[in-house]
Scaffold this motif. Structure first.
Motif, PDB file in Angstrom:
ATOM      1  N   GLU A   6      50.239  44.318  63.772  1.00 53.47           N
ATOM      2  CA  GLU A   6      49.487  43.143  64.284  1.00 53.47           C
ATOM      3  C   GLU A   6      49.601  43.075  65.722  1.00 53.47           C
ATOM      4  O   GLU A   6      48.926  42.957  66.559  1.00 53.47           O
ATOM      5  CB  GLU A   6      49.602  41.917  63.441  1.00 53.47           C
ATOM      6  N   ARG A  38      55.470  37.405  50.005  1.00 55.67           N
ATOM      7  CA  ARG A  38      54.729  37.231  51.384  1.00 55.67           C
ATOM      8  C   ARG A  38      54.329  38.517  51.838  1.00 55.67           C
ATOM      9  O   ARG A  38      53.348  38.981  52.466  1.00 55.67           O
ATOM     10  CB  ARG A  38      55.404  36.126  52.062  1.00 55.67           C
ATOM     11  N   GLU A  41      51.752  40.561  49.778  1.00 51.83           N
ATOM     12  CA  GLU A  41      50.528  40.137  49.969  1.00 51.83           C
ATOM     13  C   GLU A  41      50.029  40.613  51.395  1.00 51.83           C
ATOM     14  O   GLU A  41      48.673  40.756  51.555  1.00 51.83           O
ATOM     15  CB  GLU A  41      50.437  38.392  50.023  1.00 51.83           C
ATOM     16  N   LEU A  42      50.838  40.479  52.513  1.00 55.75           N
ATOM     17  CA  LEU A  42      50.316  41.011  53.791  1.00 55.75           C
ATOM     18  C   LEU A  42      49.961  42.445  53.706  1.00 55.75           C
ATOM     19  O   LEU A  42      48.935  42.849  54.490  1.00 55.75           O
ATOM     20  CB  LEU A  42      51.354  40.617  54.852  1.00 55.75           C
ATOM     21  N   VAL A  44      49.034  44.100  51.031  1.00 58.20           N
ATOM     22  CA  VAL A  44      47.921  44.277  50.264  1.00 58.20           C
ATOM     23  C   VAL A  44      46.690  44.130  51.236  1.00 58.20           C
ATOM     24  O   VAL A  44      45.581  44.738  51.226  1.00 58.20           O
ATOM     25  CB  VAL A  44      47.917  43.796  48.758  1.00 58.20           C
ATOM     26  N   THR A  45      46.684  43.002  51.931  1.00 55.26           N
ATOM     27  CA  THR A  45      45.694  42.645  52.700  1.00 55.26           C
ATOM     28  C   THR A  45      45.224  43.733  53.760  1.00 55.26           C
ATOM     29  O   THR A  45      44.275  44.246  53.848  1.00 55.26           O
ATOM     30  CB  THR A  45      45.774  41.548  53.359  1.00 55.26           C
ATOM     31  N   GLU A  46      46.524  44.520  54.400  1.00 58.00           N
ATOM     32  CA  GLU A  46      46.241  45.416  55.432  1.00 58.00           C
ATOM     33  C   GLU A  46      45.681  46.612  54.726  1.00 58.00           C
ATOM     34  O   GLU A  46      44.852  47.428  55.245  1.00 58.00           O
ATOM     35  CB  GLU A  46      47.723  45.502  55.874  1.00 58.00           C
ATOM     36  N   TRP A  47      46.171  46.839  53.507  1.00 57.01           N
ATOM     37  CA  TRP A  47      45.795  48.054  52.802  1.00 57.01           C
ATOM     38  C   TRP A  47      44.316  47.982  52.564  1.00 57.01           C
ATOM     39  O   TRP A  47      43.611  49.014  52.700  1.00 57.01           O
ATOM     40  CB  TRP A  47      46.645  48.326  51.456  1.00 57.01           C
ATOM     41  N   ALA A  48      43.842  46.945  51.973  1.00 58.73           N
ATOM     42  CA  ALA A  48      42.344  46.824  51.716  1.00 58.73           C
ATOM     43  C   ALA A  48      41.617  46.943  53.012  1.00 58.73           C
ATOM     44  O   ALA A  48      40.551  47.435  52.872  1.00 58.73           O
ATOM     45  CB  ALA A  48      42.079  45.338  51.065  1.00 58.73           C
ATOM     46  N   ALA A  49      41.888  46.443  54.276  1.00 59.67           N
ATOM     47  CA  ALA A  49      41.263  46.516  55.263  1.00 59.67           C
ATOM     48  C   ALA A  49      41.177  48.117  55.748  1.00 59.67           C
ATOM     49  O   ALA A  49      40.127  48.537  56.388  1.00 59.67           O
ATOM     50  CB  ALA A  49      42.002  45.693  56.622  1.00 59.67           C
ATOM     51  N   ARG A  52      38.679  50.078  53.507  1.00 59.66           N
ATOM     52  CA  ARG A  52      37.284  49.545  53.986  1.00 59.66           C
ATOM     53  C   ARG A  52      37.060  50.408  55.148  1.00 59.66           C
ATOM     54  O   ARG A  52      35.873  50.867  55.303  1.00 59.66           O
ATOM     55  CB  ARG A  52      37.046  48.261  54.270  1.00 59.66           C
TER      56      ARG A  52
END
Length: 59
Positions: A6, A38, A41-42, A44-49, A52
């Motif tokens: 980030e 935590r 969760e960060l 997994v969010t990064e992986w999903a982005a 995509r």
């Protein structure tokens, strides 16, 4: 997204993030602390982005 990625603006591939997720689970031996949850969760969010982004690039 991980704090390092980030700050630098770097985008990591889904494969790289997935390896970090796997390493986290291995270190935690299947039981995540609150802090590790935590981080997970960060990640997994990064992986999903990243996934995509990779799908859009492939199209």
């Amino acid at each position: 997204m991980s704090p390092n990625a980030e700050r630098s603006g770097a985008v990591r591939s889904a494969a790289v993030v997935n390896e970090q997720i796997r390493a986290l689970w291995e270190r935690a031996r299947g039981r995540l602390s609150v802090e590790e949850r935590r981080e997970y969760e960060l990640l997994v969010t990064e992986w999903a982005a990243a996934r995509r982004s990779e799908v859009v690039e492939a199209a």
